[in-house]
Design a protein around this motif. Structure first.
Motif, PDB file in Angstrom:
ATOM      1  N   TYR A   1      -3.820   5.465  -2.008  1.00 52.07           N
ATOM      2  CA  TYR A   1      -3.983   6.891  -1.709  1.00 52.07           C
ATOM      3  C   TYR A   1      -4.409   7.708  -2.933  1.00 52.07           C
ATOM      4  CZ  TYR A   1      -1.066   5.240   2.123  1.00 52.07           C
ATOM      5  OH  TYR A   1      -0.536   4.503   3.165  1.00 52.07           O
TER       6      TYR A   1
ATOM      7  N   ASN B   1       2.704   4.719  -1.285  1.00 53.01           N
ATOM      8  CA  ASN B   1       2.460   5.878  -2.132  1.00 53.01           C
ATOM      9  C   ASN B   1       3.532   5.846  -3.229  1.00 53.01           C
ATOM     10  OD1 ASN B   1       2.508   8.428  -3.366  1.00 53.01           O
ATOM     11  ND2 ASN B   1       1.745   9.434  -1.522  1.00 53.01           N
TER      12      ASN B   1
ATOM     13  N   HIS C   1       0.833  -1.205   0.000  1.00 53.67           N
ATOM     14  CA  HIS C   1       0.000   0.000   0.000  1.00 53.67           C
ATOM     15  C   HIS C   1       0.867   1.255   0.000  1.00 53.67           C
ATOM     16  CE1 HIS C   1      -3.328   2.761   0.914  1.00 53.67           C
ATOM     17  NE2 HIS C   1      -4.158   1.762   0.618  1.00 53.67           N
TER      18      HIS C   1
ATOM     19  N   ALA D   1      -2.625   8.148  -5.466  1.00 57.69           N
ATOM     20  CA  ALA D   1      -1.438   8.913  -5.859  1.00 57.69           C
ATOM     21  C   ALA D   1      -0.790   8.337  -7.118  1.00 57.69           C
ATOM     22  CB  ALA D   1      -0.428   8.930  -4.719  1.00 57.69           C
ATOM     23  N   TYR D   2      -0.579   9.178  -8.110  1.00 52.78           N
ATOM     24  CA  TYR D   2       0.085   8.746  -9.344  1.00 52.78           C
ATOM     25  C   TYR D   2       0.617   9.972 -10.081  1.00 52.78           C
ATOM     26  CZ  TYR D   2      -3.942  10.506 -11.956  1.00 52.78           C
ATOM     27  OH  TYR D   2      -4.897  11.331 -12.486  1.00 52.78           O
TER      28      TYR D   2
ATOM     29  N   TYR E   1      -4.870   2.793  -7.372  1.00 55.33           N
ATOM     30  CA  TYR E   1      -3.709   3.490  -6.817  1.00 55.33           C
ATOM     31  C   TYR E   1      -3.852   3.651  -5.301  1.00 55.33           C
ATOM     32  CZ  TYR E   1      -2.452   4.994 -11.576  1.00 55.33           C
ATOM     33  OH  TYR E   1      -2.094   5.033 -12.905  1.00 55.33           O
TER      34      TYR E   1
ATOM     35  N   THR F   1      -8.218   5.857  -9.916  1.00 54.77           N
ATOM     36  CA  THR F   1      -7.778   6.943  -9.052  1.00 54.77           C
ATOM     37  C   THR F   1      -8.813   7.123  -7.931  1.00 54.77           C
ATOM     38  OG1 THR F   1      -8.979   8.733 -10.150  1.00 54.77           O
ATOM     39  CG2 THR F   1      -6.892   8.037 -11.150  1.00 54.77           C
TER      40      THR F   1
ATOM     41  N   THR G   1       4.312   7.577  -5.754  1.00 52.30           N
ATOM     42  CA  THR G   1       4.998   8.796  -6.200  1.00 52.30           C
ATOM     43  C   THR G   1       6.208   9.128  -5.334  1.00 52.30           C
ATOM     44  OG1 THR G   1       3.546  10.217  -4.866  1.00 52.30           O
ATOM     45  CG2 THR G   1       2.848   9.740  -7.119  1.00 52.30           C
ATOM     46  N   GLU G   2       6.329   8.477  -4.184  1.00 48.22           N
ATOM     47  CA  GLU G   2       7.449   8.768  -3.272  1.00 48.22           C
ATOM     48  C   GLU G   2       8.637   7.842  -3.494  1.00 48.22           C
ATOM     49  OE1 GLU G   2       5.730   8.389   0.584  1.00 48.22           O
ATOM     50  OE2 GLU G   2       4.588  10.260   0.434  1.00 48.22           O
TER      51      GLU G   2
END
Length: 232
Positions: free
Chosen positions: A117, A82, A80, A119-120, A115, A138, A84-85
């Motif tokens: 959170y 994020n 799970h 987040a993408y 996704y 999303t 993008t990090e």
């Protein structure tokens, strides 16, 4: 379009939470189909978090193929994370290992995802293509039924808690197929624990009761509803 129908309903619920058991029973009772997005790397009841006064536990893997029978399983990333990090290799690890684990556990092909959170970015979208993901949801909303598009950055019609949810449902049911020029999908998403936290299981019961049993609606999993649009 969908077995000759211009309207489709599908659901998407995340995280493999113990309250999925109750949600599956409701969907099965009304003849509706859902896609459940799971995190295979943290699939244990020992993994939990607190939301209000509710302890929200994930489920152990044993028995899940039987629980989710008739529904779809999709990727929600290994832990799970994020996405993008993280760097590219970690993103691939999160997506591909979750996909491979779930395909092995459920003995099925998986090409969908939600996704974590919501987040993408475009870097993530490109990696998903490499990983064989065909659609990814999303946390955005089209505010009602819509024709499926942008499948790797797919917005749902609504979260089940949307204050306008029942108006969107009413508008969708009122659509006359013979007057429609494009197919329309009503895509509803959320987390099963939210019904427990909000003390409103009657809300999903009402949603299912309103939408079920209609001759002009196709009821399918995300993949069944979206696959006609793959490659478009």
């Amino acid at each position: 379009m969908w077995n000759g129908k211009m309207k489709a309903v599908t659901f998407s619920y995340d995280d493999g939470i113990v309250f999925d058991r109750k949600l599956v029973e409701i969907f099965n009772r009304y003849g509706l189909k859902c896609t459940f997005n799971l995190n295979s790397g943290i699939m244990t009841e020992a993994n939990y978090f607190q939301n209000g006064d509710v302890e929200v536990h994930r489920m152990n893997g044993m028995g899940l193929p039987e629980l989710y029978k008739g529904h779809e399983i999709a990727v929600h990333c290994l832990t799970h994370a994020n996405l993008t990090e993280w760097d590219d290799d970690t993103v691939r690890n999160e997506v591909l290992l979750d996909k491979e684990n779930l395909e092995r556990m459920f003995n099925c092909k998986i090409d969908g995802m939600a996704y974590p959170y919501g987040a993408y970015d475009q870097r993530i979208v490109s990696i998903l293509k490499e990983c064989g993901i065909k659609y990814a949801r999303t946390t955005g909303s089209t505010c009602g039924a819509a024709t499926p598009s942008h499948l790797l950055t797919l917005d749902a019609a609504m979260h089940h808690s949307d204050p306008n949810a029942f108006q969107y449902i009413e508008d969708f049911l009122a659509l006359a197929p013979e007057k429609m020029t494009e197919p329309k999908m009503l895509y509803i998403w959320g987390h099963s624990y939210e019904f427990e936290v909000d003390r409103n299981w009657d809300r999903i019961e009402k949603i299912c009761r309103l939408l079920s049993g209609k001759d002009d609606i196709f009821y399918g999993t995300n993949r069944e509803v979206l696959s006609p649009f793959y490659g478009k």
